[in-house]
Design an enzyme around this catalytic site. Sequence first.
Site, PDB file in Angstrom:
ATOM      1  NE  ARG A 184      22.670 -61.634  25.186  1.00 46.29           N
ATOM      2  CZ  ARG A 184      21.810 -62.215  24.340  1.00 46.29           C
ATOM      3  NH1 ARG A 184      21.713 -63.530  24.295  1.00 46.29           N
ATOM      4  NH2 ARG A 184      21.053 -61.497  23.557  1.00 46.29           N
ATOM      5  CE  LYS A 190      19.135 -64.926  18.248  1.00 41.72           C
ATOM      6  NZ  LYS A 190      18.813 -66.067  19.112  1.00 41.72           N
TER       7      LYS A 190
HETATM    8  C1  LIG Z   1      17.405 -66.352  19.327  1.00 38.63           C
HETATM    9  C2  LIG Z   1      17.125 -67.773  19.613  1.00 38.63           C
HETATM   10  C3  LIG Z   1      15.973 -68.393  19.123  1.00 38.63           C
HETATM   11  C4  LIG Z   1      14.941 -67.572  18.392  1.00 38.63           C
HETATM   12  O1  LIG Z   1      13.856 -68.297  17.940  1.00 38.63           O
HETATM   13  P1  LIG Z   1      12.824 -67.565  16.950  1.00 38.63           P
HETATM   14  O2  LIG Z   1      11.813 -68.597  16.665  1.00 38.63           O
HETATM   15  O3  LIG Z   1      13.617 -67.158  15.738  1.00 38.63           O
HETATM   16  O4  LIG Z   1      12.281 -66.368  17.637  1.00 38.63           O
HETATM   17  C5  LIG Z   1      15.805 -69.751  19.337  1.00 38.63           C
HETATM   18  N1  LIG Z   1      16.727 -70.466  20.032  1.00 38.63           N
HETATM   19  C6  LIG Z   1      17.848 -69.890  20.541  1.00 38.63           C
HETATM   20  C7  LIG Z   1      18.851 -70.711  21.280  1.00 38.63           C
HETATM   21  C8  LIG Z   1      18.074 -68.518  20.357  1.00 38.63           C
HETATM   22  O5  LIG Z   1      19.156 -67.939  20.861  1.00 38.63           O
END
Ligand SMILES: *Cc1c(COP(=O)(O)O)cnc(C)c1O
Length: 416
Positions: A375, A227
């Site tokens: 968003r 991200k």
């Molecule tokens: C994007 C996101 C994830 C992603 O989890 P992955 O196992 O990498 O797919 C997890 N928790 C939050 C709060 C997120 O925003």
Amino acid sequence: MFTLEECRQADTRDPLGPLKQRFSLPDGVIYLDGNSLGVLPNTARARSTEVIDQEWGVGLIRSWNTANWFELPSRLGNKLGQLLGAHEDEVVITDTTSLNLFKALAAALRIQQETRPQRRVIVSERDNFPTDLYMIQGMIDFLQQGYELRLIDDELPLEAALDEDVAVLLLSHVNYRTGALYDMAAVTAQAHQYGVLTIWDLAHAAGAVPVDLNGADADFAVGCTYKYLNGGPGSPAFIWVSQRHQDRFWQPLSGWWGHQRPFDMATEYQPATGIRRFLCGTQPILSMSLVECGLDVALEADMDQLRAKSLALTDLFIALVEERCKGHPLTLVTPRDHQKRGSHVSFRHPEGFAVMQALIARGVIGDYREPEVLRFGITPLYLGYADVWNAVDILKDILDSRSWDKPEFKERTSVT
Ligand SMILES: *Cc1c(COP(=O)(O)O)cnc(C)c1O
């Protein structure tokens, strides 16, 4: 209210402005989705070629040593740790956020079983990112020990949810939908008063807002690198464990990479001391190598300047939408209070899905989250004031002309 010209001038004064050149952004796009998938750092191209042609192609198996592949999770973890208020050897890059949640949760519950064995409640938030809730549900089902999930929401505030039945509190530092930010130090202190251990999900916080895990006296944390850290699609995640907990318990995904001496090929598992016991198996070296490219740019930025710019851009975005799109049914769902805001802004609109598709068709890439939420990720490393102005200008045009009102924008065929 700011004019486009004033925004352009603000860009020329912006100390972080030059960092935009470190990324390859497609022409004609204003990218407001860096909180979902970050952009491509320029150095990633050459680095991927080097890893493929030299480290893999020529070095082959020798690269575990000569290219330091084996140390990659901890070497990059230490780099990332500088953005998280971590000490050396408290972070590893590894696996996915979901898997790391499993490990952190298992470790935290196990520590509580030794010190406060009667506790059977895990607290999280109804509005948390689904995988966090799913992983808790899976753990409860797997353990078969009568654990229950207690969710905070409008009816049950955090103060009312914490008590001496609670083993673990798992929260996202920044909410993925609303952009609301918790005061990590205050919430952790509140949890510790009841003997509750904390797990912080930093997916929307790492690289976006100042984080000080040790300063907040937190216990465990996990998060993504794809991200705000611009690690690339599906790049491995991270886990942080406070030094006071690292050696208390070995997590149940006790694969050979978490062994004290993996190449002894011993029959008995003996966990590595320190954070490496949170590794499991062989890591995705290609993908992990590229994480460094995004991290290096993030480490060049001064975090106070980054935070100040993030707040200035999100303030600007909110003010411009509220003034220029007045009369359209848009409702801000992100907190106005700076102390409570992460780095993205969300508005509800009854036709949010179609509006977002129309925006994307015009090159303004944000995303849509149920229910009705538009968003917009505001990433100060590569967005400027004029970008924000131009994005709102296109939004205003789409709303004024109702150009979202077309069948092709209402058809829900895509995955995300
Ligand atoms: C994007 C996101 C994830 C992603 O989890 P992955 O196992 O990498 O797919 C997890 N928790 C939050 C709060 C997120 O925003």
